[in-house]
Write a protein that holds these residues in place. Structure first.
Motif, PDB file in Angstrom:
ATOM      1  N   LEU A  76       1.166  -0.063   0.466  1.00 12.47           N
ATOM      2  CA  LEU A  76       2.018   0.042   0.750  1.00 12.47           C
ATOM      3  C   LEU A  76       3.312  -0.380   1.422  1.00 12.47           C
ATOM      4  N   GLY A  79       3.258  -4.545   0.388  1.00 10.78           N
ATOM      5  CA  GLY A  79       4.009  -4.603  -0.668  1.00 10.78           C
ATOM      6  C   GLY A  79       5.757  -4.164   0.020  1.00 10.78           C
ATOM      7  N   LYS A  80       5.791  -3.492   0.270  1.00 11.32           N
ATOM      8  CA  LYS A  80       7.311  -3.146   0.963  1.00 11.32           C
ATOM      9  C   LYS A  80       7.771  -4.747   1.287  1.00 11.32           C
ATOM     10  N   ARG A  92       4.484  -6.926  -5.774  1.00 17.63           N
ATOM     11  CA  ARG A  92       4.092  -6.259  -7.050  1.00 17.63           C
ATOM     12  C   ARG A  92       2.046  -5.605  -7.171  1.00 17.63           C
ATOM     13  N   LEU A  95       1.789  -3.547  -4.387  1.00 19.12           N
ATOM     14  CA  LEU A  95       2.187  -1.582  -4.758  1.00 19.12           C
ATOM     15  C   LEU A  95       1.198  -1.629  -5.934  1.00 19.12           C
ATOM     16  N   TYR A  98      -1.682   0.173  -4.653  1.00 18.61           N
ATOM     17  CA  TYR A  98      -0.851   0.694  -3.913  1.00 18.61           C
ATOM     18  C   TYR A  98      -1.614   2.721  -4.954  1.00 18.61           C
TER      19      TYR A  98
END
Length: 105
Positions: A76, A79-80, A92, A95, A98
């Motif tokens: 996560l 990804g952020k 993506r 995520l 995740y």
């Protein structure tokens, strides 16, 4: 540094993060990371703090390289950070990883 000191400084950093003072939290977390460079929970906290201050590249660097054994929080955070850098396809994928860890729980 004793374990109790590490716990107290980590709690104080968490307090700062929760009360919209990520710069103060980052100062504490960077000091902890210097003393405990191999601690994954500190690395995740540093990464999160960098995201909170709007420094996605530093957040990505703090999160470290992707590995098969990472927990969902690492995916996560990566990804952020990647999203913040405009690397949408990679974000993506992180995520998706995740979400896959959530479905395994």
């Amino acid at each position: 540094m004793r374990s109790e000191h590490k716990d107290i400084l980590s709690a104080l950093a968490f307090f700062f993060l929760e009360h919209d003072q990520p710069d103060k939290a980052l100062t504490l977390l960077e000091a902890l990371r210097t003393v405990f460079p191999e601690d994954p929970s500190i690395a995740k906290s540093v990464s999160y703090a960098y995201l909170q201050v709007g420094r996605p590249q530093d957040a990505l660097d703090a999160a470290g390289p992707t590995s098969a054994g990472q927990d969902g929080a690492c995916h996560l955070l990566r990804g952020k950070a990647l999203w913040g850098l405009g690397r949408v396809a990679e974000a993506r994928a992180c995520l998706d990883q995740y979400l896959a860890t959530l479905s395994l729980q």
